[in-house]
Design a protein around this motif. Structure first.
Motif, short mmCIF file in Angstrom:
data_model
loop_
_atom_site.label_atom_id
_atom_site.label_comp_id
_atom_site.label_asym_id
_atom_site.label_seq_id
_atom_site.Cartn_x
_atom_site.Cartn_y
_atom_site.Cartn_z
N ASN A 7 -54.34 84.02 75.28
CA ASN A 7 -55.48 84.86 74.89
C ASN A 7 -54.94 85.93 73.94
O ASN A 7 -54.18 86.81 74.35
N PRO A 8 -55.31 85.86 72.63
CA PRO A 8 -54.72 86.79 71.65
C PRO A 8 -54.93 88.27 72.01
O PRO A 8 -54.06 89.11 71.81
N LEU A 9 -56.14 88.58 72.56
CA LEU A 9 -56.44 89.97 72.89
C LEU A 9 -55.50 90.49 73.98
O LEU A 9 -54.96 91.60 73.90
N LEU A 10 -55.28 89.66 75.03
CA LEU A 10 -54.39 90.09 76.10
C LEU A 10 -52.93 90.17 75.63
O LEU A 10 -52.17 91.02 76.09
N VAL A 11 -52.56 89.28 74.70
CA VAL A 11 -51.21 89.37 74.13
C VAL A 11 -51.03 90.71 73.42
O VAL A 11 -49.99 91.38 73.55
N ALA A 50 -43.46 104.94 87.44
CA ALA A 50 -44.32 104.82 86.27
C ALA A 50 -43.74 103.85 85.25
O ALA A 50 -44.45 102.98 84.71
N MET A 51 -42.44 103.94 84.99
CA MET A 51 -41.80 103.05 84.02
C MET A 51 -41.79 101.61 84.53
O MET A 51 -42.06 100.65 83.77
N GLY A 52 -41.49 101.43 85.82
CA GLY A 52 -41.48 100.09 86.40
C GLY A 52 -42.85 99.45 86.34
O GLY A 52 -42.98 98.26 86.01
N ILE A 53 -43.89 100.24 86.67
CA ILE A 53 -45.26 99.71 86.61
C ILE A 53 -45.61 99.31 85.18
O ILE A 53 -46.25 98.28 84.94
N GLY A 54 -45.17 100.16 84.22
CA GLY A 54 -45.47 99.84 82.82
C GLY A 54 -44.83 98.54 82.38
O GLY A 54 -45.49 97.68 81.76
N ILE A 55 -43.53 98.34 82.68
CA ILE A 55 -42.83 97.11 82.27
C ILE A 55 -43.41 95.90 83.00
O ILE A 55 -43.65 94.83 82.41
N TRP A 56 -43.65 96.10 84.29
CA TRP A 56 -44.21 94.98 85.08
C TRP A 56 -45.60 94.62 84.57
O TRP A 56 -45.96 93.44 84.51
N SER A 57 -46.40 95.64 84.22
CA SER A 57 -47.77 95.38 83.76
C SER A 57 -47.76 94.60 82.46
O SER A 57 -48.58 93.69 82.25
N MET A 58 -46.81 94.95 81.57
CA MET A 58 -46.70 94.17 80.34
C MET A 58 -46.44 92.69 80.66
O MET A 58 -47.06 91.78 80.08
N HIS A 59 -45.50 92.46 81.62
CA HIS A 59 -45.19 91.09 82.03
C HIS A 59 -46.41 90.42 82.66
O HIS A 59 -46.75 89.28 82.34
N PHE A 60 -47.10 91.13 83.53
CA PHE A 60 -48.21 90.53 84.25
C PHE A 60 -49.39 90.26 83.32
O PHE A 60 -50.07 89.23 83.43
N ILE A 61 -49.64 91.19 82.38
CA ILE A 61 -50.73 90.95 81.41
C ILE A 61 -50.38 89.76 80.53
O ILE A 61 -51.24 88.93 80.18
N MET A 63 -48.63 87.25 81.54
CA MET A 63 -48.87 86.08 82.39
C MET A 63 -50.36 85.75 82.43
O MET A 63 -50.75 84.56 82.40
N LEU A 64 -51.18 86.80 82.50
CA LEU A 64 -52.63 86.57 82.53
C LEU A 64 -53.14 86.03 81.20
O LEU A 64 -54.18 85.36 81.14
N ALA A 65 -52.42 86.38 80.11
CA ALA A 65 -52.82 85.84 78.80
C ALA A 65 -52.48 84.36 78.67
O ALA A 65 -53.02 83.67 77.80
N PHE A 66 -51.56 83.88 79.54
CA PHE A 66 -51.10 82.48 79.49
C PHE A 66 -52.16 81.58 80.16
O PHE A 66 -52.72 81.93 81.20
N ASP A 67 -52.42 80.42 79.55
CA ASP A 67 -53.46 79.52 80.08
C ASP A 67 -52.98 78.07 80.03
O ASP A 67 -52.33 77.66 79.06
N LEU A 68 -53.26 77.34 81.13
CA LEU A 68 -52.98 75.90 81.22
C LEU A 68 -54.27 75.19 81.58
O LEU A 68 -55.19 75.80 82.15
N PRO A 69 -54.34 73.89 81.32
CA PRO A 69 -55.57 73.15 81.64
C PRO A 69 -55.70 72.85 83.13
O PRO A 69 -56.21 71.80 83.51
N ILE A 70 -55.19 73.79 83.97
CA ILE A 70 -55.33 73.66 85.42
C ILE A 70 -55.60 75.05 85.96
O ILE A 70 -55.27 76.06 85.32
N PRO A 71 -56.18 75.17 87.15
CA PRO A 71 -56.38 76.48 87.76
C PRO A 71 -55.03 77.16 88.02
O PRO A 71 -54.09 76.51 88.48
N LEU A 72 -54.97 78.48 87.72
CA LEU A 72 -53.73 79.24 87.93
C LEU A 72 -53.97 80.41 88.88
O LEU A 72 -55.08 80.94 89.00
#
Length: 694
Positions: A7-11, A50-61, A63-72
């Motif tokens: 998802n380009p927006l989430l990226v 705060a810094m850990g949440i920020g780095i982790w959130s970047m990673h998690f967002i 991951m959420l931007a990633f899409d496969l043709p199966i439920p995730l």
């Protein structure tokens, strides 16, 4: 392999979060490095979260931007573990960059540990998908992602360490570094994602336990941005508060330093004052006792300073004191202490080997003070008298040394001034006598020991008695009759002269009222005012009250002030004299011709008469200059429409000369000495008793 998409927006949001998290990390590194005490640990813990949440959130967002043709979906415990890894890695990074130094070996080791932690966070988050079969990773991309993580961590640590100080433009540098770090972190994440391969038929076992919700990405973004924004705001506000606190603390420290300096130094000359001198004396005594050494205490008083101050005003007098301080300071060594302890009194504390060294210093000081001063367009000359007390020998305590040096200084004045004297035990007798006299004077009023004597004044042309001048005497119970020149200086120095002067004025007015009631209503009384009395703010109120108390007409009272007193502060004198003139009281300028009157001011003074000083009258017959001066004063007085009084008339020749010149009234021993009130009225009733010698 399953085909993935993003998802380009989430990226884009993941990149923005990475940049913001990087900037927050750099800002927190600067904040933690300036924190002190327990606040450092709180900032480290909060910053790591705060810094850990920020780095982790970047990673998690991402991951959420990633899409496969199966439920995730994502396993919650493993996701939380990846968050904890991010926080731990952030804590380590912040701790590392806040150390005093960051050598290359420590930087490289830290980069490896932090990069490994970031990679562990990423691949733990990937594992939270719980794919079946397991995710396959392309080895070279997997390795590249770890290399990117280590490299990015090293760059981040270096930037955070070097940008932690709040120098100029540092925030701009931090923003640039944050952009680079954010791109590097995203590069690591998406390189790791590119390394992941999902075989056909793969199933996400976490899809049902932690299924993806359309609102989840935005919720994570909002929460993350809020955490980072709040952290930055708190950091900025706290930094500003700390900066203001430091400024306030610095200002307070500077103010305390200045107050301490003011408390220990004379405000005019900037020399140590008596408080600091006493401390230095205590130190000198202890040092001399310990080292078996000697030092001298020199008490100095300026000769002729009062005349300069009276003649030219206190502004020029203050300038003279400053210049005297400079000259004395130039004569002594830096380790010696020169202090100002009074108006024109200075004390020097000097380490010396023997008394001859002290004498050398005293000679040098007296010689340099004697040289002319050029101030305010005037050439001024003063000298100094120096009293010297030695330690050990002239007293075991600082009080003894100062008192004995003061006694020696007075002895130097008595010996002719402009010189020095070493203390001797016999000198203390005079000091003790002066102190005892002052103690007795304090109780003289209560004991009714003060007396007012009256010297007659005569009209020069007719020889008629026109009044008297009130003169103070002190009938001491053991010393007998004490003359004013023996106690008036002490009374002025102690301030008793104001109280004594009020009593004299009251007694003189009371006596004049009695003489008026006895039929002598054409008499007037003259009373001298001291400089302190004249400067007293309640003078006019006091005079009005005394006149009213004795029901005496104001024109029957003449207040005498010296020429130097009137000229000391001309504007203030004019105001006071105008107030007294408004009461109807007459003003006499006493000792005229001995001061430095300006004719410009003299004509503005609300005076009624000029009084010629007895010094000019004494040598009239033998001194042509004195005769010329007296003639000029009489002519000046009449030109200004002032009465002219001559005092100190002792011979018939003086009487004749002054009468011929046109003096209006005369007084002196030729006509009568000062006498008690009952003797004065008795003499006045005897025909020609007071003028029989005329």
């Amino acid at each position: 392999m399953l085909v993935s998409s993003y998802n380009p927006l989430l990226v884009l949001f993941s990149l923005l979060v990475a940049i913001l998290a990087s900037y927050t990390a750099l800002d927190l590194a600067g904040r933690i490095s300036t924190a002190q005490g327990g606040a450092t640990h709180w900032w480290l813990a909060g910053g790591a979260c705060a810094m850990g949440i920020g780095i982790w959130s970047m990673h998690f967002i991402g991951m959420l931007a990633f899409d496969l043709p199966i439920p995730l979906g994502y396993d919650l415990p493993l996701t939380l573990v990846s968050l904890l890894i991010a926080i731990a890695s952030s804590a380590f990074a912040l701790w590392l960059v806040c150390q005093v130094t960051l050598p290359w070996l420590r930087l490289c080791s830290g980069a490896v540990l932090m990069g490994t932690g970031v990679a562990a966070m990423h691949y733990t988050g990937m594992a939270a998908m719980r794919m079946t079969p397991a995710i396959e990773y392309t080895p070279w991309l997997f390795t590249l992602s770890i290399v990117i993580a280590i490299t990015a961590s090293g760059a981040a640590l270096w930037a955070a360490f070097n940008l932690r100080r709040n120098a100029s433009h540092v925030r701009l540098y931090r923003l640039g570094a944050a952009l680079v770090m954010g791109v590097a972190i995203c590069g690591m994440h998406y390189t790791g994602m590119a390394a992941a391969q999902f075989p056909l038929g793969s199933v996400c076992d976490a899809a049902h336990a932690g299924g993806q919700n359309d609102m989840l990405p935005f919720l994570v973004i909002i929460v993350t941005l809020a955490v980072l924004a709040i952290t930055l705001i708190i950091s900025v506000l706290d930094m500003r508060m700390e900066s203001r606190t430091k400024i306030l603390a610095s200002s307070l420290a500077e103010a305390n330093k200045e107050l301490l300096h003011l408390a220990l130094h004379d405000s005019l000359t900037n020399l140590p004052n008596r408080v600091l001198l006493e401390d230095r004396l205590d130190q000198a005594i202890r040092s001399a006792d310990r080292d078996q050494s000697r030092f001298a205490v020199m008490f100095m008083d300026l000769d002729g300073f009062k005349a300069v101050n009276d003649a030219f005003g206190h502004h020029l007098g203050d300038a003279l004191l400053v210049e005297v301080a400079h000259r004395i300071r130039a004569c002594v060594r830096s380790q010696d202490t020169i202090a100002r302890v009074g108006g024109d009194e200075f004390v020097l504390l000097a380490s010396v080997g023997d008394p001859s060294d002290a004498a050398t210093i005293a000679d040098k000081i007296t010689a340099t003070i004697e040289e002319a001063f050029e101030l305010g367009g005037q050439e001024l000359r003063v000298s100094t008298s120096v009293g010297i007390a030695m330690y050990p020998g002239n007293g075991p305590l600082q009080e003894d040394l100062l008192r004995n040096a003061d006694a020696a200084m007075y002895h130097a004045k008595a010996m002719g001034r402009h010189g020095y004297c070493f203390f001797e035990d016999s000198m203390n007798v005079n000091v003790q006598e002066r102190h005892q006299l002052l103690r007795d004077l304090r109780s003289a009023l209560a004991r009714h020991e003060l007396r007012v004597f009256y010297q007659p004044k005569f009209d020069a042309p007719t020889g008629k008695l026109i009044g008297a001048e009130a003169l103070l005497r002190w009938e001491h119970p053991t010393r007998g009759m004490v003359m004013p020149d023996q106690f008036i200086p002490s009374a002025e120095k102690s301030g008793l002269i104001v109280q004594i002067g009020e009593w004299v004025l009251d007694e003189a007015c009371r006596q004049m009222r009695a003489w008026h009631d006895a039929g002598n209503s054409d008499w007037s009384i003259a009373v001298n005012l001291s400089a302190l009395q004249f400067a007293h703010p309640e003078l006019t109120v006091m005079v009005r009250s005394i006149l009213a108390r004795h029901k005496l007409a104001p024109e029957c009272l003449t207040l005498e002030i010296t020429e130097s007193t009137a000229m000391f502060d001309v504007e203030a004198s004019l105001e006071t004299l105008q107030q007294l003139h408004a009461l109807g009281v007459k003003i006499s300028i006493d000792d005229f011709g001995t001061g430095y009157s300006s004719l410009l001011y003299l004509k503005r003074l609300s005076a009624s008469e000029l009084k010629i000083d007895r010094g000019f009258v004494r040598d009239l017959a033998n001194n042509a200059e004195d005769a010329a001066i007296v003639s000029a004063i009489v002519a000046l007085g009449h030109t200004l429409k002032l009465k002219v009084v001559a005092e100190g008339v002792e011979t018939s020749a003086q009487h004749a000369f002054l009468t011929d010149l046109g003096c209006d009234s005369l007084q002196g021993y030729l006509f009568g000495r000062p006498m008690a009130a009952h003797l004065f009225i008795e003499a006045a009733t005897r025909e020609d008793a007071l003028v029989e010698k005329v």
